[in-house]
Motif scaffolding. Structure first.
Motif, PDB file in Angstrom:
ATOM      1  N   ALA A 161       0.831  -1.207   0.000  1.00 52.37           N
ATOM      2  CA  ALA A 161       0.000   0.000   0.000  1.00 52.37           C
ATOM      3  C   ALA A 161       0.863   1.254   0.000  1.00 52.37           C
ATOM      4  O   ALA A 161       0.579   2.222  -0.717  1.00 52.37           O
ATOM      5  N   LEU A 162       1.929   1.237   0.801  1.00 52.08           N
ATOM      6  CA  LEU A 162       2.831   2.395   0.841  1.00 52.08           C
ATOM      7  C   LEU A 162       3.513   2.603  -0.503  1.00 52.08           C
ATOM      8  O   LEU A 162       3.637   3.737  -0.991  1.00 52.08           O
ATOM      9  N   LEU A 163       3.969   1.529  -1.126  1.00 49.60           N
ATOM     10  CA  LEU A 163       4.634   1.642  -2.427  1.00 49.60           C
ATOM     11  C   LEU A 163       3.657   2.131  -3.500  1.00 49.60           C
ATOM     12  O   LEU A 163       4.043   2.887  -4.400  1.00 49.60           O
ATOM     13  N   ALA A 164       2.396   1.727  -3.401  1.00 48.50           N
ATOM     14  CA  ALA A 164       1.388   2.224  -4.338  1.00 48.50           C
ATOM     15  C   ALA A 164       1.215   3.730  -4.178  1.00 48.50           C
ATOM     16  O   ALA A 164       1.085   4.470  -5.167  1.00 48.50           O
ATOM     17  N   ALA A 165       1.207   4.207  -2.930  1.00 51.52           N
ATOM     18  CA  ALA A 165       1.132   5.644  -2.693  1.00 51.52           C
ATOM     19  C   ALA A 165       2.346   6.354  -3.281  1.00 51.52           C
ATOM     20  O   ALA A 165       2.236   7.456  -3.827  1.00 51.52           O
ATOM     21  N   ASP A 166       3.495   5.711  -3.199  1.00 53.35           N
ATOM     22  CA  ASP A 166       4.724   6.316  -3.697  1.00 53.35           C
ATOM     23  C   ASP A 166       4.704   6.474  -5.211  1.00 53.35           C
ATOM     24  O   ASP A 166       4.941   7.560  -5.746  1.00 53.35           O
ATOM     25  N   VAL A 167       4.414   5.400  -5.923  1.00 50.63           N
ATOM     26  CA  VAL A 167       4.486   5.458  -7.390  1.00 50.63           C
ATOM     27  C   VAL A 167       3.350   6.290  -7.980  1.00 50.63           C
ATOM     28  O   VAL A 167       3.427   6.710  -9.139  1.00 50.63           O
ATOM     29  N   SER A 168       2.307   6.559  -7.194  1.00 48.28           N
ATOM     30  CA  SER A 168       1.186   7.359  -7.708  1.00 48.28           C
ATOM     31  C   SER A 168       1.596   8.783  -8.061  1.00 48.28           C
ATOM     32  O   SER A 168       0.932   9.451  -8.852  1.00 48.28           O
ATOM     33  N   GLY A 169       2.678   9.265  -7.442  1.00 49.86           N
ATOM     34  CA  GLY A 169       3.092  10.646  -7.680  1.00 49.86           C
ATOM     35  C   GLY A 169       2.297  11.664  -6.890  1.00 49.86           C
ATOM     36  O   GLY A 169       2.531  12.865  -7.014  1.00 49.86           O
ATOM     37  N   MET A 170       1.367  11.208  -6.063  1.00 49.28           N
ATOM     38  CA  MET A 170       0.555  12.128  -5.272  1.00 49.28           C
ATOM     39  C   MET A 170       1.163  12.388  -3.893  1.00 49.28           C
ATOM     40  O   MET A 170       0.530  12.999  -3.038  1.00 49.28           O
ATOM     41  N   SER A 171       2.381  11.912  -3.699  1.00 51.25           N
ATOM     42  CA  SER A 171       3.096  12.178  -2.444  1.00 51.25           C
ATOM     43  C   SER A 171       4.538  12.520  -2.775  1.00 51.25           C
ATOM     44  O   SER A 171       5.423  11.668  -2.708  1.00 51.25           O
ATOM     45  N   LYS A 172       4.762  13.761  -3.167  1.00 55.62           N
ATOM     46  CA  LYS A 172       6.127  14.223  -3.422  1.00 55.62           C
ATOM     47  C   LYS A 172       6.568  15.049  -2.232  1.00 55.62           C
ATOM     48  O   LYS A 172       6.164  16.191  -2.074  1.00 55.62           O
ATOM     49  N   ALA A 173       7.392  14.438  -1.384  1.00 58.08           N
ATOM     50  CA  ALA A 173       7.886  15.073  -0.160  1.00 58.08           C
ATOM     51  C   ALA A 173       6.820  15.042   0.920  1.00 58.08           C
ATOM     52  O   ALA A 173       5.668  14.657   0.691  1.00 58.08           O
ATOM     53  N   GLU A 174       7.224  15.411   2.127  1.00 63.07           N
ATOM     54  CA  GLU A 174       6.354  15.496   3.297  1.00 63.07           C
ATOM     55  C   GLU A 174       5.784  14.136   3.701  1.00 63.07           C
ATOM     56  O   GLU A 174       4.833  14.057   4.483  1.00 63.07           O
ATOM     57  N   THR A 175       6.365  13.066   3.167  1.00 62.57           N
ATOM     58  CA  THR A 175       5.821  11.739   3.467  1.00 62.57           C
ATOM     59  C   THR A 175       6.118  11.302   4.885  1.00 62.57           C
ATOM     60  O   THR A 175       5.498  10.357   5.382  1.00 62.57           O
ATOM     61  N   GLU A 176       7.070  11.967   5.553  1.00 66.15           N
ATOM     62  CA  GLU A 176       7.283  11.658   6.963  1.00 66.15           C
ATOM     63  C   GLU A 176       6.018  11.934   7.781  1.00 66.15           C
ATOM     64  O   GLU A 176       5.829  11.369   8.864  1.00 66.15           O
ATOM     65  N   ARG A 177       5.164  12.785   7.270  1.00 64.52           N
ATOM     66  CA  ARG A 177       3.871  13.065   7.902  1.00 64.52           C
ATOM     67  C   ARG A 177       2.752  12.299   7.204  1.00 64.52           C
ATOM     68  O   ARG A 177       1.940  11.630   7.853  1.00 64.52           O
ATOM     69  N   ILE A 178       2.712  12.355   5.890  1.00 62.33           N
ATOM     70  CA  ILE A 178       1.593  11.795   5.123  1.00 62.33           C
ATOM     71  C   ILE A 178       1.483  10.283   5.300  1.00 62.33           C
ATOM     72  O   ILE A 178       0.383   9.723   5.333  1.00 62.33           O
ATOM     73  N   TRP A 179       2.622   9.601   5.437  1.00 57.69           N
ATOM     74  CA  TRP A 179       2.610   8.138   5.490  1.00 57.69           C
ATOM     75  C   TRP A 179       2.580   7.576   6.905  1.00 57.69           C
ATOM     76  O   TRP A 179       2.766   6.369   7.101  1.00 57.69           O
ATOM     77  N   LEU A 180       2.314   8.401   7.901  1.00 55.48           N
ATOM     78  CA  LEU A 180       2.210   7.902   9.269  1.00 55.48           C
ATOM     79  C   LEU A 180       1.213   6.746   9.405  1.00 55.48           C
ATOM     80  O   LEU A 180       1.476   5.786  10.137  1.00 55.48           O
ATOM     81  N   PRO A 181       0.057   6.787   8.735  1.00 51.75           N
ATOM     82  CA  PRO A 181      -0.874   5.652   8.884  1.00 51.75           C
ATOM     83  C   PRO A 181      -0.311   4.319   8.392  1.00 51.75           C
ATOM     84  O   PRO A 181      -0.664   3.260   8.932  1.00 51.75           O
ATOM     85  N   PHE A 182       0.568   4.343   7.388  1.00 52.23           N
ATOM     86  CA  PHE A 182       1.105   3.095   6.844  1.00 52.23           C
ATOM     87  C   PHE A 182       2.227   2.528   7.707  1.00 52.23           C
ATOM     88  O   PHE A 182       2.324   1.315   7.894  1.00 52.23           O
ATOM     89  N   VAL A 183       3.082   3.423   8.234  1.00 48.82           N
ATOM     90  CA  VAL A 183       4.294   2.930   8.891  1.00 48.82           C
ATOM     91  C   VAL A 183       3.988   2.244  10.220  1.00 48.82           C
ATOM     92  O   VAL A 183       4.802   1.445  10.704  1.00 48.82           O
ATOM     93  N   GLN A 184       2.837   2.520  10.825  1.00 48.56           N
ATOM     94  CA  GLN A 184       2.471   1.810  12.042  1.00 48.56           C
ATOM     95  C   GLN A 184       2.462   0.302  11.807  1.00 48.56           C
ATOM     96  O   GLN A 184       2.846  -0.483  12.674  1.00 48.56           O
ATOM     97  N   TRP A 185       2.018  -0.093  10.628  1.00 43.16           N
ATOM     98  CA  TRP A 185       1.889  -1.524  10.321  1.00 43.16           C
ATOM     99  C   TRP A 185       3.222  -2.130   9.929  1.00 43.16           C
ATOM    100  O   TRP A 185       3.450  -3.323  10.154  1.00 43.16           O
ATOM    101  N   LEU A 186       4.118  -1.329   9.370  1.00 42.85           N
ATOM    102  CA  LEU A 186       5.450  -1.841   9.062  1.00 42.85           C
ATOM    103  C   LEU A 186       6.201  -2.180  10.343  1.00 42.85           C
ATOM    104  O   LEU A 186       6.973  -3.142  10.390  1.00 42.85           O
ATOM    105  N   ALA A 187       5.978  -1.391  11.397  1.00 43.70           N
ATOM    106  CA  ALA A 187       6.699  -1.614  12.653  1.00 43.70           C
ATOM    107  C   ALA A 187       6.351  -2.947  13.301  1.00 43.70           C
ATOM    108  O   ALA A 187       7.108  -3.445  14.147  1.00 43.70           O
ATOM    109  N   ALA A 188       5.226  -3.543  12.931  1.00 47.59           N
ATOM    110  CA  ALA A 188       4.891  -4.862  13.462  1.00 47.59           C
ATOM    111  C   ALA A 188       5.938  -5.901  13.079  1.00 47.59           C
ATOM    112  O   ALA A 188       6.071  -6.941  13.747  1.00 47.59           O
ATOM    113  N   ALA A 189       6.708  -5.628  12.020  1.00 47.05           N
ATOM    114  CA  ALA A 189       7.768  -6.551  11.598  1.00 47.05           C
ATOM    115  C   ALA A 189       8.858  -6.692  12.648  1.00 47.05           C
ATOM    116  O   ALA A 189       9.631  -7.653  12.627  1.00 47.05           O
ATOM    117  N   CYS A 190       8.945  -5.755  13.585  1.00 54.05           N
ATOM    118  CA  CYS A 190       9.957  -5.835  14.632  1.00 54.05           C
ATOM    119  C   CYS A 190       9.740  -7.036  15.548  1.00 54.05           C
ATOM    120  O   CYS A 190      10.635  -7.394  16.326  1.00 54.05           O
TER     121      CYS A 190
END
Length: 453
Positions: free
Chosen positions: A396-425
């Motif tokens: 889902a995060l990579l789909a957001a990336d290649v869409s081109g609708m998130s150029k910069a500021e992703t440290e804020r915009i992608w907060l909802p996605f990264v919560q789930w990546l941290a489960a890999a810990c």
């Protein structure tokens, strides 16, 4: 040190090279062309070493979670663990926010010219404002909305309008709302991981979810609040498809998914993660009618009030390219966004993602069995189930990336996605060392960079 540990460190080193390359190339592009429009590429902010009233609390919180987080996560009763995780996330996020002081770190964050609180007085008649919402999205339209208001469906702005209506107006209350609600995202992820992959893996992930480097931007950003709503949507869905009160939890999941889509256009990508949750559930069919019924509530309410989501989204795309996105180069940001992601998830998550990939490769012959069996299945299957959940979030995060609708500021915009990546810990051995690395990165980011959010 084992060969597997060497591979973890190699993955972290590769991620560090990605970040370093993004910094060097970003500085060159900004100095020569001025097209990145960020002060400290790839992050939105500027260099500014500083300390503040939150510094001692942040150091104490980090030391406490590193020292006591893993054993407490293993021993506490489940409900007590959820409360402890929320408390730790609150302490970590508040202390990092207060490194910048109360005014800059909390009270003023949501009152700047780009933010939601700038337009509270334009929503005195909410139905009229919703009917008229899309007429103010484009930059050349009269009384055009500030960037964040135009860039999101009106559910985001209405949250702060309603807070103001109940007497919790102003930047301080708005910031406190985002931090307090946003900190529950880690609890939601724990609930989902336990339902889908077993309690042991949820317990192992708990300290990492409570103390992510992403907390630097969770306090204070409306996207932290969005992250919590989206996370609880998936948590309720996980409960529904594993047989926990499927009618109630299914309806709640759908209701929150509808709200998620009216908080941020980009979070419709959570449908990909929701699909993985349904696939991993042992009772997939029964809750779906209730989830679909719940998902219709918020869109129906906004549509009847006069807001057209699709029309507004098309106008947003036009507005997006009228502004900074029309200047920022896709060729840089499509990979520099991932460098931002490395900084917000931290080295532990990078190593966890490497182990996620290894788990999927090693267990590809068991994938079908893992999907068809429940979370109490043998350990290797439960690991594959967790890996599938994390992989869905990454897709889902990579789909957001290649869409081109998130150029910069992703440290804020992608907060909802990264919560789930941290489960890999949950896959990591020696959790204290990895937690210490997470804490050091977050403290350095917060004390060396004056972030824009």
């Amino acid at each position: 040190m084992t060969r597997t540990s060497h591979r973890d460190l190699a993955a972290v080193a590769a991620a560090a090279v990605l970040v370093g390359t993004a910094v060097v190339v970003g500085r060159y592009l900004q100095d020569t062309h001025g097209t990145l429009l960020v002060g400290n590429a790839p992050l939105y902010g500027r260099w500014g070493p500083h300390a503040g009233p939150g510094t001692p609390a942040a150091l104490v919180t980090a030391a406490a979670v590193v020292a006591y987080g893993p054993p407490l996560a293993a021993r506490l009763p489940w409900r007590a663990l959820l409360w402890a995780a929320w408390g730790a996330a609150l302490a970590w996020t508040w202390s990092l926010a207060l490194v910048d002081g109360w005014e800059r770190g909390v009270a003023r964050r949501l009152t700047t010219r780009h933010e939601y609180l700038q337009v509270i007085d334009r929503f005195h008649d909410i139905p009229a404002a919703l009917r008229d919402f899309d007429r103010h999205i484009l930059l050349h339209s009269p009384d055009n909305w500030p960037a964040h208001v135009a860039g999101h469906p009106p559910g985001a702005t209405l949250t702060f309008v309603l807070l103001d209506r109940v007497g919790l107006g102003g930047g301080g209350w708005a910031g406190a709302w985002c931090i307090t609600v946003g900190a529950t995202a880690c609890v939601a992820v724990l609930v989902a991981v336990r339902a889908l992959a077993g309690e042991e893996r949820a317990r192992r992930a708990a300290p990492f979810l409570a103390m992510m480097p992403a907390a630097v931007w969770m306090g204070t950003s409306a996207d932290g609040y969005f992250a919590a709503v989206a996370a609880w949507c998936l948590a309720f869905l996980a409960l529904a498809v594993t047989g926990r009160r499927p009618r109630l939890t299914g309806f709640a999941a759908g209701l929150l998914f509808g709200l998620t889509c009216y908080l941020s256009y980009g979070l419709t990508l959570f449908a990909l993660i929701a699909g993985a949750v349904v696939l991993l559930g042992t009772r997939r069919v029964r809750p779906l009618p209730y989830a679909l019924a719940g998902a219709a509530v918020v869109p129906l309410a906004f549509t009847l009030a006069g807001f057209d989501w699709w029309a507004a989204y098309r106008l947003l795309v036009e507005r997006y390219y009228e502004g900074a996105a029309g200047v920022r180069p896709y060729g840089y940001w499509v990979w520099a966004n991932l460098a931002c992601t490395v900084l917000i998830v931290g080295p532990a998550t990078v190593a966890g993602l490497r182990r996620t990939g290894a788990t999927l490769l090693a267990g590809r012959g068991r994938l079908r069995a893992s999907v068809l069996t429940g979370p109490d299945a043998p350990g290797v299957r439960a690991d594959v189930r967790l890996a599938l959940l994390v992989a869905a979030a990454l897709v889902a995060l990579l789909a957001a990336d290649v869409s081109g609708m998130s150029k910069a500021e992703t440290e804020r915009i992608w907060l909802p996605f990264v919560q789930w990546l941290a489960a890999a810990c949950a896959f990591l051995p020696r959790p204290r060392a990895w937690l210490a690395a997470q804490a050091v990165l977050a403290l350095l980011l917060n004390h060396l960079c004056l972030t824009g959010w």
